[in-house]
Every structure is written in C-alpha cells, then in structure tokens.
Motif scaffolding. Structure first.
Motif, PDB file in Angstrom:
ATOM      1  N   ALA A   1       0.819  -1.225   0.000  1.00 45.95           N
ATOM      2  CA  ALA A   1       0.000   0.000   0.000  1.00 45.95           C
ATOM      3  C   ALA A   1       0.854   1.277   0.000  1.00 45.95           C
ATOM      4  O   ALA A   1       0.557   2.246  -0.711  1.00 45.95           O
ATOM      5  N   LYS A   2       1.917   1.272   0.797  1.00 45.95           N
ATOM      6  CA  LYS A   2       2.767   2.470   0.896  1.00 45.95           C
ATOM      7  C   LYS A   2       3.402   2.787  -0.459  1.00 45.95           C
ATOM      8  O   LYS A   2       3.379   3.931  -0.927  1.00 45.95           O
ATOM      9  N   HIS A   3       3.932   1.764  -1.110  1.00 40.50           N
ATOM     10  CA  HIS A   3       4.563   1.967  -2.408  1.00 40.50           C
ATOM     11  C   HIS A   3       3.531   2.308  -3.482  1.00 40.50           C
ATOM     12  O   HIS A   3       3.800   3.105  -4.385  1.00 40.50           O
ATOM     13  N   ALA A   4       2.356   1.713  -3.373  1.00 38.92           N
ATOM     14  CA  ALA A   4       1.299   2.009  -4.350  1.00 38.92           C
ATOM     15  C   ALA A   4       0.899   3.479  -4.255  1.00 38.92           C
ATOM     16  O   ALA A   4       0.752   4.177  -5.273  1.00 38.92           O
ATOM     17  N   ALA A   5       0.761   3.973  -3.011  1.00 38.28           N
ATOM     18  CA  ALA A   5       0.388   5.381  -2.815  1.00 38.28           C
ATOM     19  C   ALA A   5       1.471   6.298  -3.386  1.00 38.28           C
ATOM     20  O   ALA A   5       1.168   7.265  -4.104  1.00 38.28           O
ATOM     21  N   GLN A   6       2.725   5.982  -3.083  1.00 39.34           N
ATOM     22  CA  GLN A   6       3.831   6.817  -3.582  1.00 39.34           C
ATOM     23  C   GLN A   6       3.853   6.805  -5.114  1.00 39.34           C
ATOM     24  O   GLN A   6       4.006   7.846  -5.754  1.00 39.34           O
ATOM     25  N   ALA A   7       3.701   5.614  -5.698  1.00 33.55           N
ATOM     26  CA  ALA A   7       3.768   5.499  -7.165  1.00 33.55           C
ATOM     27  C   ALA A   7       2.629   6.279  -7.824  1.00 33.55           C
ATOM     28  O   ALA A   7       2.841   6.982  -8.824  1.00 33.55           O
ATOM     29  N   HIS A   8       1.412   6.179  -7.263  1.00 38.14           N
ATOM     30  CA  HIS A   8       0.266   6.902  -7.837  1.00 38.14           C
ATOM     31  C   HIS A   8       0.472   8.414  -7.754  1.00 38.14           C
ATOM     32  O   HIS A   8       0.179   9.146  -8.702  1.00 38.14           O
TER      33      HIS A   8
ATOM     34  N   ASN B   1      19.427   4.817  -6.265  1.00 38.22           N
ATOM     35  CA  ASN B   1      18.286   3.895  -6.328  1.00 38.22           C
ATOM     36  C   ASN B   1      17.998   3.568  -7.792  1.00 38.22           C
ATOM     37  O   ASN B   1      17.883   4.477  -8.619  1.00 38.22           O
ATOM     38  N   ARG B   2      17.838   2.285  -8.074  1.00 35.48           N
ATOM     39  CA  ARG B   2      17.553   1.883  -9.460  1.00 35.48           C
ATOM     40  C   ARG B   2      16.130   2.318  -9.848  1.00 35.48           C
ATOM     41  O   ARG B   2      15.868   2.651 -10.990  1.00 35.48           O
ATOM     42  N   TRP B   3      15.219   2.263  -8.869  1.00 42.08           N
ATOM     43  CA  TRP B   3      13.807   2.569  -9.161  1.00 42.08           C
ATOM     44  C   TRP B   3      13.310   3.696  -8.273  1.00 42.08           C
ATOM     45  O   TRP B   3      13.758   3.857  -7.139  1.00 42.08           O
ATOM     46  N   ILE B   4      12.355   4.462  -8.774  1.00 40.53           N
ATOM     47  CA  ILE B   4      11.858   5.640  -8.048  1.00 40.53           C
ATOM     48  C   ILE B   4      11.133   5.227  -6.763  1.00 40.53           C
ATOM     49  O   ILE B   4      11.266   5.863  -5.726  1.00 40.53           O
ATOM     50  N   VAL B   5      10.353   4.160  -6.852  1.00 43.56           N
ATOM     51  CA  VAL B   5       9.588   3.694  -5.680  1.00 43.56           C
ATOM     52  C   VAL B   5       9.924   2.222  -5.437  1.00 43.56           C
ATOM     53  O   VAL B   5       9.890   1.429  -6.385  1.00 43.56           O
ATOM     54  N   GLY B   6      10.237   1.854  -4.190  1.00 39.21           N
ATOM     55  CA  GLY B   6      10.484   0.453  -3.859  1.00 39.21           C
ATOM     56  C   GLY B   6      11.663  -0.127  -4.615  1.00 39.21           C
ATOM     57  O   GLY B   6      12.583   0.598  -5.008  1.00 39.21           O
TER      58      GLY B   6
ATOM     59  N   TRP C   1       1.824  13.520 -10.530  1.00 41.51           N
ATOM     60  CA  TRP C   1       2.680  14.713 -10.683  1.00 41.51           C
ATOM     61  C   TRP C   1       3.313  14.722 -12.081  1.00 41.51           C
ATOM     62  O   TRP C   1       3.322  15.745 -12.774  1.00 41.51           O
ATOM     63  N   ALA C   2       3.818  13.553 -12.508  1.00 45.97           N
ATOM     64  CA  ALA C   2       4.478  13.479 -13.820  1.00 45.97           C
ATOM     65  C   ALA C   2       3.490  13.792 -14.944  1.00 45.97           C
ATOM     66  O   ALA C   2       3.829  14.467 -15.919  1.00 45.97           O
ATOM     67  N   ASP C   3       2.262  13.301 -14.795  1.00 46.25           N
ATOM     68  CA  ASP C   3       1.235  13.475 -15.834  1.00 46.25           C
ATOM     69  C   ASP C   3       0.685  14.890 -15.910  1.00 46.25           C
ATOM     70  O   ASP C   3       0.071  15.269 -16.898  1.00 46.25           O
ATOM     71  N   THR C   4       0.848  15.659 -14.833  1.00 47.33           N
ATOM     72  CA  THR C   4       0.256  16.999 -14.796  1.00 47.33           C
ATOM     73  C   THR C   4       1.355  18.068 -14.803  1.00 47.33           C
ATOM     74  O   THR C   4       1.692  18.613 -15.851  1.00 47.33           O
ATOM     75  N   THR C   5       1.971  18.293 -13.638  1.00 51.96           N
ATOM     76  CA  THR C   5       2.975  19.358 -13.507  1.00 51.96           C
ATOM     77  C   THR C   5       4.170  19.136 -14.434  1.00 51.96           C
ATOM     78  O   THR C   5       4.564  20.042 -15.182  1.00 51.96           O
ATOM     79  N   LEU C   6       4.763  17.938 -14.377  1.00 50.03           N
ATOM     80  CA  LEU C   6       5.940  17.668 -15.205  1.00 50.03           C
ATOM     81  C   LEU C   6       5.579  17.726 -16.691  1.00 50.03           C
ATOM     82  O   LEU C   6       6.322  18.288 -17.496  1.00 50.03           O
ATOM     83  N   ALA C   7       4.413  17.163 -17.051  1.00 51.77           N
ATOM     84  CA  ALA C   7       4.000  17.155 -18.463  1.00 51.77           C
ATOM     85  C   ALA C   7       3.843  18.579 -18.988  1.00 51.77           C
ATOM     86  O   ALA C   7       4.338  18.922 -20.067  1.00 51.77           O
ATOM     87  N   GLN C   8       3.185  19.426 -18.206  1.00 55.13           N
ATOM     88  CA  GLN C   8       2.924  20.809 -18.650  1.00 55.13           C
ATOM     89  C   GLN C   8       4.239  21.587 -18.798  1.00 55.13           C
ATOM     90  O   GLN C   8       4.477  22.250 -19.807  1.00 55.13           O
ATOM     91  N   ALA C   9       5.100  21.440 -17.793  1.00 50.92           N
ATOM     92  CA  ALA C   9       6.362  22.185 -17.829  1.00 50.92           C
ATOM     93  C   ALA C   9       7.271  21.671 -18.937  1.00 50.92           C
ATOM     94  O   ALA C   9       7.939  22.454 -19.614  1.00 50.92           O
ATOM     95  N   SER C  10       7.299  20.353 -19.147  1.00 52.68           N
ATOM     96  CA  SER C  10       8.208  19.841 -20.183  1.00 52.68           C
ATOM     97  C   SER C  10       7.693  20.164 -21.572  1.00 52.68           C
ATOM     98  O   SER C  10       8.486  20.411 -22.484  1.00 52.68           O
ATOM     99  N   ARG C  11       6.374  20.213 -21.758  1.00 50.22           N
ATOM    100  CA  ARG C  11       5.840  20.633 -23.070  1.00 50.22           C
ATOM    101  C   ARG C  11       6.213  22.089 -23.345  1.00 50.22           C
ATOM    102  O   ARG C  11       6.607  22.449 -24.450  1.00 50.22           O
TER     103      ARG C  11
END
Ligand SMILES: N[C@@H](CCC(=O)N[C@@H](CS)C(=O)NCC(=O)O)C(=O)O
Length: 224
Positions: A67-74, A156-161, A79-89
């Motif tokens: 659950a902890k990792h699922a929450a972090q990943a979501h 860390n190889r992966w962002i979460v877990g 964030w990536a789909d909204t803030t990061l996407a808008q700024a990178s576009r």
C-alpha cells in the motif's frame, strides 16, 4: 513503455492532432491518446491502461502491491502526468522556437518536406513570445524537481520500492520531451531544452532514463 515491460506485442497508430482525433473520439468517446485497443476492450488514460495491463497480463506489477509503495507510485505518476508534463511541453516549445532543426524534426513525417521551407521562414519570435506566457514559476520549479529525482536515481535503481513501477514509466516518458532518447531516431536523439538536456546536475537522471529506454528496447521482440 508499459506494454514493453509486460513483453506484450502491439502496434502503434499515431494520431494527427485535429482531424485524426475524430477517430479517437469515435473509438473511445474522448479525444486524447493514449488509447489501448485490446480486442473489444477500449481503454484510455495511461493510468487506466497500466491498471488494466496489471490486472489482465503477467509480468512485473506496475502498480506496487504494498500500500505504501502504491500510494507513492500513484502520487508521483499524477505529478508526472500533470505538472511535469505541462512544464516539459512548455520547455519543448521554447527549445523548438530557438532551434529550427528541432522544430522541423518534430513535424509529422508526411508534411515534413513540404513544411521544411515554410518553417525556415517562420518568425520564431512569435512562438517564443507565446511560450513566455507560460507560468515561469512552474518552469523554474522544474529544474529543482528534476534535480531531486536525479539525486534519487544516483543511489536507487527505481523511483519507488525495489522494482519498476508506474512512477518510473511516467517520469521517463515525460523526460523524452526535455531530452529525446536514442530511440527517437537520428533527427531527435539527444536534442532538447538547453539548461536541462545539457545540465551537469541532471546527468544521472538522463543516464537513468537512457538505461531504462535501452532495456525496454531490448525487451521488444514482439512489437509488430
Ligand atoms: N491524463 C492523460 C493525459 C493524456 C494526454 O494529455 N494526451 C495528450 C497527448 S500526450 C493528448 O492527447 N493531447 C491532445 C488533446 O488534448 O487534444 C493520460 O495520462 O493518459
């Protein structure tokens, strides 16, 4: 990227903005990509697609089971789909406004030749003026946030877990707009936004993304 992680075969159909979106609307009742067509199942929105793949196919779970990792990943994916996407576009538009080769490389293949001449006569100041309207605060935060992630992937190889998740895919996908990976082809590979693509503080971040890109390309025997 999610389909590659699951080692599933697929065919990509690119959609031309505008006229091409009539088809996407007919297919899914909305206009945006990505849309996954799996037999009679039509799934749109990248999060929904990843959840569908996790539920219906084998391979690494992209939504972590803990659950902890699922929450972090979501949260990170959102964030990536909204803030990061808008700024990178916004950064990509800015980069294309000062680099005509990049602008031309971004044009769809079928109109590239016809527009090549026209694009070289465009007043790029007009595009630049428009991008300056984009919230500058968001863009200055972008560098700070990417530095955090760059530091994270140093150790860390992966962002979460301890395994790949939707968070890695969402971030890596958006980073393509800031610095194109080698899989983007000769015209685009390595190109990107000045101040980001060539920033020494982000070297680890782009190395991490390139490594992921290479591994997924190798994991690609079934693409048709
Ligand atoms: N939250 C959606 C965002 C989808 C999205 O922004 N799609 C863009 C391309 S990356 C699009 O289709 N834009 C065309 C439009 O909005 O008309 C997802 O993650 O799938």
């Amino acid at each position: 990227m999610a389909l590659k992680v699951k080692n599933l075969s697929y065919r990509i159909i690119n959609v031309t903005p505008g006229i091409g979106q009539i088809k996407t609307f007919r297919l899914s009742g909305q206009r945006q990509v990505p849309i996954l067509v799996d037999g009679s199942n039509i799934i749109f929105d990248s999060t929904e697609i990843v959840e569908y793949l996790d539920q219906n196919f084998q391979g690494p779970k992209l939504i972590p089971e803990q659950a902890k990792h699922a929450a972090q990943a979501h949260l990170i994916e959102d964030w990536a789909d909204t803030t990061l996407a808008q700024a990178s576009r916004a950064e990509l538009i800015k980069a294309a406004s000062i680099d005509k080769d990049l602008l031309i490389a971004l044009l769809p293949n079928e109109i590239q030749n016809k527009l090549r001449k026209v694009a070289s006569h465009l007043s790029l100041d007009v595009i630049k003026g428009l991008t300056n309207l984009v919230n500058q605060e968001k863009i200055s935060n972008l560098l700070t946030h990417l530095e955090y992630i760059s530091n994270l992937v140093k150790t860390n190889r992966w962002i979460v877990g301890e395994s790949i998740s939707i968070a890695d895919i969402a971030i890596a996908a958006q980073l393509s707009l800031i610095k194109f990976p080698s899989s983007s082809g000769n015209l685009l590979a390595g190109k990107g936004s000045k101040g980001f693509s060539d920033n020494p503080k982000l070297i680890s971040l782009f190395e991490w993304r390139d490594q992921l890109d290479i591994e997924l390309m190798q994991n690609d025997p079934a693409v048709v």
